[in-house]
Design a protein around this motif. Structure first.
Motif, short mmCIF file in Angstrom:
data_model
loop_
_atom_site.label_atom_id
_atom_site.label_comp_id
_atom_site.label_asym_id
_atom_site.label_seq_id
_atom_site.Cartn_x
_atom_site.Cartn_y
_atom_site.Cartn_z
N ALA A 16 5.32 -2.30 -8.64
CA ALA A 16 4.38 -2.89 -9.11
C ALA A 16 3.84 -4.49 -8.50
CB ALA A 16 4.26 -2.98 -10.63
N ASP A 17 5.41 -4.96 -8.33
CA ASP A 17 5.44 -6.67 -7.98
C ASP A 17 5.45 -6.61 -6.72
OD1 ASP A 17 7.41 -5.55 -7.71
OD2 ASP A 17 9.05 -7.24 -8.26
N VAL A 18 4.90 -5.73 -5.73
CA VAL A 18 5.37 -5.84 -4.47
C VAL A 18 3.93 -6.04 -3.71
CG1 VAL A 18 6.07 -4.88 -2.53
CG2 VAL A 18 7.69 -4.58 -4.06
N ARG A 19 4.30 -6.94 -2.85
CA ARG A 19 2.61 -6.74 -2.47
C ARG A 19 2.70 -7.07 -1.19
NH1 ARG A 19 -1.79 -12.10 -4.54
NH2 ARG A 19 -2.50 -10.82 -6.39
N VAL A 20 1.05 -6.28 -0.55
CA VAL A 20 1.51 -5.99 1.21
C VAL A 20 0.23 -6.03 2.01
CG1 VAL A 20 2.29 -4.42 2.84
CG2 VAL A 20 2.88 -4.23 0.55
N LEU A 21 0.15 -7.02 2.70
CA LEU A 21 -1.11 -7.30 3.74
C LEU A 21 -0.94 -6.36 4.93
CD1 LEU A 21 -3.51 -9.11 4.70
CD2 LEU A 21 -2.05 -10.74 5.00
N ASP A 22 -1.31 -5.59 5.38
CA ASP A 22 -1.60 -4.64 6.58
C ASP A 22 -3.03 -5.02 7.53
OD1 ASP A 22 -1.55 -2.30 8.18
OD2 ASP A 22 -1.79 -0.80 6.37
N ILE A 23 -1.97 -5.41 8.67
CA ILE A 23 -3.19 -5.69 9.08
C ILE A 23 -3.15 -4.51 11.17
CG2 ILE A 23 -3.16 -8.07 8.78
CD1 ILE A 23 -1.54 -9.24 11.22
#
Length: 418
Positions: A16-23
């Motif tokens: 829940a505390d992991v942020r991911v940017l998927d490009i």
């Protein structure tokens, strides 16, 4: 803080505390972020305005909506931005400031050409992890070649050993290299996140699509290194254990069977009422069975062909011998065990106007289980939430760049949005 249910506090999802940017696009890298989203990671996916991820156009569609996209991009938010434009580059840079992970799968050199190299992205976020998935990796003489899963399945050696001895090399009937790469990319991301938590520093994860498959192909490397053996096509047989094949029952059903240990082989023979096979010197132990695998298959097929499928299953269960039906997907939908394990789950999808069943999260956690929060979103469904609400970009500036702030209701073939 944990949420609260009728039965008490509910722990937050594990990621829940992991942020991911998927490009990324297509399959391998988006699968990586899918596995992370399954366990609670906040994943924002960037798609090309007007067309979106190419996987929207893969495979079957229903009423113009690409179905496999709904699976691979489940639990994510969709934002549209053209990375070839200054605004698109700005959006990625700004989103990258407060994420843990960026996932990409462009050909090596592409991010650098756009000004989105790791040094630039990590300048304001030194803990950033950049997961780079490419056909042949970021280094080496083949690094600039275009590459994807089908090429990797041949390049890594899979196709050479797949098929029958008198037939051509066979490719798998699904995205094997891409799927295994997606799993490995998610694992490597978690390794990098663990190290990041310890040191506060990020790094680049460089993964070529063929590499995971090369490792999973068994003892080929050590066998060739030490014995000069080049594994050849042998149908369903393995080079290190026998029996291992598919066989047909009296009523025309197919089963898969393997005897990976001596005791297992002996139980198979007991279940088939064929104790003479254990006494036959050709089949007495595993290395002899490997030498005589074709003859063993003939004898096993004769024995299995005397029983109907249901009788065979009962006999094998009684003797604790190993056998499984060769299921098609319709049989999987009917399977009581898979239903009990909730291996397929139904989710509501507004775009399709009803429930959509797909494979569930892999693995069961006793305290913080994964869950699919939503099916794959409409293209640009979260533009207003992320670009305006989170980044504060002026709505008119976005519209002028062709970025819609509300997902369209009209659909095009496989795309899900005009």
């Amino acid at each position: 803080m944990s949420d609260v249910s009728d039965t008490g506090p509910v722990p937050k999802p594990a990621l829940a505390d992991v942020r991911v940017l998927d490009i990324s696009n297509f399959l391998a890298a988006p699968l990586c972020s899918m596995f992370l989203a399954d366990f609670g990671a906040d994943v924002v996916k960037i798609e090309q305005p007007g067309r979106g991820d190419e996987i929207r156009y893969w495979g079957h569609d229903k009423d113009g909506v690409g179905l496999y996209y709904k699976v691979v991009n489940r639990g994510k938010r969709s934002v549209t931005a053209d990375l070839r434009t200054p605004l698109g580059v700005e959006i990625v840079k700004r989103l990258a400031r407060d994420v843990d992970v960026v996932v990409e799968n462009y050909r090596p050199g592409t991010l650098e050409r756009w000004g989105l190299d790791y040094e630039t992205l990590s300048a304001e976020n030194p803990g950033l992890i950049l997961v780079r998935v490419s056909g042949f990796g970021q280094t080496g003489p083949n690094s600039r070649r275009p590459g994807f899963g089908t090429l990797a399945e041949a390049y890594a050696g899979y196709a050479h050993i797949s098929g029958h001895p008198d037939g051509p090399p066979l490719l798998p009937a699904f995205g094997l290299a891409d799927s295994t790469t997606g799993l490995m990319a998610a694992y490597l991301t978690m390794v990098a996140l663990h190290e990041q938590r310890r040191t506060g520093r990020g790094q680049v994860v460089d993964l070529a699509i063929y590499e995971t498959l090369l490792t999973l192909l068994g003892p080929q490397v050590v066998d060739y290194d030490q014995l000069g053996i080049v594994q050849q096509r042998a149908g369903s047989r393995l080079p290190f254990t026998a029996p291992r094949n598919t066989y047909r029952t009296r009523d025309g059903k197919w089963v898969s069977m393997a005897g990976s240990a001596q005791s297992t082989f002996e139980r198979i023979c007991a279940a088939l009422e064929a104790p003479e096979l254990v006494q036959d010197p050709r089949f007495a132990e595993n290395r002899e069975r490997l030498k005589n695998a074709a003859a063993l298959d003939v004898e096993l097929q004769k024995a299995i062909g005397r029983f109907d499928f249901s009788d065979l299953q009962e006999r094998f269960l009684h003797h604790q011998a190993t056998v499984a039906p060769v299921n098609d997907i319709a049989a999987i939908f009917r399977d009581e065990h898979m239903a009990a394990r909730q291996n397929i789950v139904a989710l509501e999808d507004a775009e399709l106007g009803g429930p959509l069943r797909m494979q569930n999260v892999v693995g069961k956690f006793s305290r913080t289980p994964g869950a699919i929060r939503s099916t794959g979103p409409r293209m640009g469904e979260h533009n207003r939430e992320v670009l305006v609400g989170r980044l504060g970009i002026d709505a008119e500036r976005l519209r002028a760049a062709g970025i819609r702030l509300e997902p369209a209701e009209d659909k095009v073939a496989n795309g899900g949005q005009a």
